[in-house]
Design a protein around this motif. Sequence first.
Motif, PDB file in Angstrom:
ATOM      1  N   SER A 239      -3.995   8.316  -1.170  1.00  0.00           N
ATOM      2  CA  SER A 239      -2.929   7.393  -0.773  1.00  0.00           C
ATOM      3  C   SER A 239      -3.533   6.068  -0.307  1.00  0.00           C
ATOM      4  O   SER A 239      -4.501   6.051   0.459  1.00  0.00           O
ATOM      5  N   THR A 240      -2.966   4.971  -0.794  1.00  0.00           N
ATOM      6  CA  THR A 240      -3.437   3.634  -0.409  1.00  0.00           C
ATOM      7  C   THR A 240      -2.237   2.743  -0.129  1.00  0.00           C
ATOM      8  O   THR A 240      -1.076   3.163  -0.246  1.00  0.00           O
ATOM      9  N   ILE A 241      -2.519   1.480   0.207  1.00  0.00           N
ATOM     10  CA  ILE A 241      -1.434   0.517   0.456  1.00  0.00           C
ATOM     11  C   ILE A 241      -1.133  -0.302  -0.794  1.00  0.00           C
ATOM     12  O   ILE A 241      -0.393  -1.279  -0.735  1.00  0.00           O
TER      13      ILE A 241
ATOM     14  N   THR B  93       4.275   5.046   1.434  1.00  0.00           N
ATOM     15  CA  THR B  93       3.178   5.934   1.820  1.00  0.00           C
ATOM     16  C   THR B  93       3.629   7.385   1.932  1.00  0.00           C
ATOM     17  O   THR B  93       2.934   8.306   1.474  1.00  0.00           O
ATOM     18  N   TRP B  94       4.816   7.595   2.506  1.00  0.00           N
ATOM     19  CA  TRP B  94       5.281   8.989   2.671  1.00  0.00           C
ATOM     20  C   TRP B  94       5.522   9.654   1.319  1.00  0.00           C
ATOM     21  O   TRP B  94       5.293  10.853   1.161  1.00  0.00           O
TER      22      TRP B  94
ATOM     23  N   GLU C 146       3.848   8.871  -1.402  1.00  0.00           N
ATOM     24  CA  GLU C 146       2.513   9.130  -1.955  1.00  0.00           C
ATOM     25  C   GLU C 146       1.967  10.456  -1.444  1.00  0.00           C
ATOM     26  O   GLU C 146       1.420  11.257  -2.214  1.00  0.00           O
ATOM     27  N   HIS C 147       2.117  10.696  -0.140  1.00  0.00           N
ATOM     28  CA  HIS C 147       1.647  11.968   0.435  1.00  0.00           C
ATOM     29  C   HIS C 147       2.440  13.150  -0.135  1.00  0.00           C
ATOM     30  O   HIS C 147       1.876  14.226  -0.390  1.00  0.00           O
TER      31      HIS C 147
ATOM     32  N   GLU D 173      -6.574   6.017  -6.887  1.00  0.00           N
ATOM     33  CA  GLU D 173      -5.904   5.440  -5.721  1.00  0.00           C
ATOM     34  C   GLU D 173      -4.468   5.109  -6.083  1.00  0.00           C
ATOM     35  O   GLU D 173      -4.213   4.336  -7.001  1.00  0.00           O
TER      36      GLU D 173
END
Length: 629
Positions: A585-587, A593-594, A596-597, A628
């Motif tokens: 997970s990246t920006i 982000t949640w 991605e997880h 990524e």
Amino acid sequence: MAHGHATDGSKSALFKLALAAVGVVFGDIGTSPLYTLRECFTGHHALPLTEDNILGILSLIIWSITFVVTVKYVLFVMRIDNEGEGGVLALLALALRYVKKARYGAGTLVALGLFGAALFYGDSVITPAISVLSAMEGLKVATPVFDPFIVPFTLLVITGLFAIQSRGTEKVGTFFGPIVALWFIALALAGIYQIIGNPRVLLAINPAYAVKFFIHHGTYGFFTLGAVVLALTGAEALYADMGHFGRKPIVAAWLWFVMPALVLNYLGQGALLMDNPAALENPFYLAFPDWALYPMVLLATCASVIASQAVISGAFSITRAAMQLGYSPRMDVRHTSEQAIGQIYIPQVNWALYAIVVGLVIAFHSSSNLAAAYGIAVTGTMVITAALSYAIARHKWAWPRSLTLAVVVPFLVVDLAFLSANALKIADGGWFPLVMGGMLFVLMTTWKRGREIVAERLQEGTIPLASFFSRQSSSKTHRVAGTAVFMTANNQVVPYALLHNLKHNKVLHDRVILLTVSTENVPYVSERDRLVLQPLDQNFFRIQIRYGFAQDPNVPAVLQRCKEFGLPISMMETSFFLSRETLISTIRPGMATWREHLFISMAKNAVSATDFFKIPANRVVELGTQIEL
């Protein structure tokens, strides 16, 4: 091609398929009389038990069944098939083939179709819970002694139901039709028995009583639709299961057997209530003579198990379609029949449904409480089916907008009325299928978007095939004996695994195959159209394998056919190179982000490509790569 259809068109073949359809397709709607009429007078918007109200409600039930099931589904929606297959995902896939060409509303249709599929899972857990509970509640009609055992007995039956799923329904399925046929005969006989005692109930066939009911009750009459819709649960199954039997057997079974039995039973329950208001405790079971009570509890239990079987099987089928269309991680799909391609078992789905059903039975404790949760999922899917059918009529059938609106809008108005009435039950339990549907919608869209991001990231490090061949022609890369198969989503560029292998091992195989497996927006791709082979430079070959969303991939089996194109492949001399992706997970732009997880967690639990594509594990070489998000 729809599997299981009659090929000779004979009456005997039609009868056999119609009987089988009775067992699989109509179990859900067939168990609705267990609780529908009772809920209209005892539910959250209960009505006074007067003759006018009974006739009004019965008229509403009869004409709702006629309009929604017969007119909408049987006469209209079931004419829309995706090469014989029905159901909301098959309808979505069909709509996208034509709407994309029209460049109109594809994103909206995808969202609708996915949420409809998500709501179907809500139906798949509520149906077993409410159907088996309703059947078991007949025991306490016989004697209050059984009251404390209703929930334990229900849990026992449900546990047995889910435990036998791995065995498949091939052998048990032959008994389904006769049992449910006996169930509908019993419904009809009980109805006739009570109607003879009070034939005045036949007035309810006149739709004027439904109109009069609405005029008299106004807004409160609208609230009652939330209970009336329980008579329609299972209507979507007629369409979803069309691929197993074909349209004609389902239509014949509905018009000549199932619908008359249902109408007679509802009228019989109404006649009983007009004569004996105390029978409201359980008008379904009390419509039978005392001696028939225990046999009917047993028959109702069998019918409810069969109704549950239909939606569980449907959940398996819709999960496979979601996997193939890229909206679900790969799961373990097991075939339980050598003859029937549609009979599959997915352990992860089975036990997840079981856990939720058990939780529902324990939490809601009775069929009346569960009735509040029931209806939202069904009516939501009905609305979505009507909306998707509009797209088909406009873009596939090329109907004028005015004609399409004239046909579809009345369906939407009725569906939305039922959905709105059910929305009033959200606080009382209707929130459950919405929450479950919303969570599944998030999971499906997250997986789809995550895979798109992974493909984009992998694309960043690739080079076009033409550039690669140009470099290789001037290099002295060592070639080793054998065949190397590199699986790739984009067959116009060099696969990541091939570049990795060349970087670390400094060799290429004598023959290199760039393999792409794709899923089309059709249920089945014929064997003739399955394989496309194209020779490239330097003994490279591009192979594309195509499947329908109702088929399971088997890469080695298809590669054996390459010898027909002059490229014999021996599995003992072939290595499959796959990328094992480590996701981080990246920006970077892409997903929150949640999400991605969430995607990373789903990817970790997905079945490996080796197992999913039936590739021999001892022929696989995995090359790790870090991505990524």
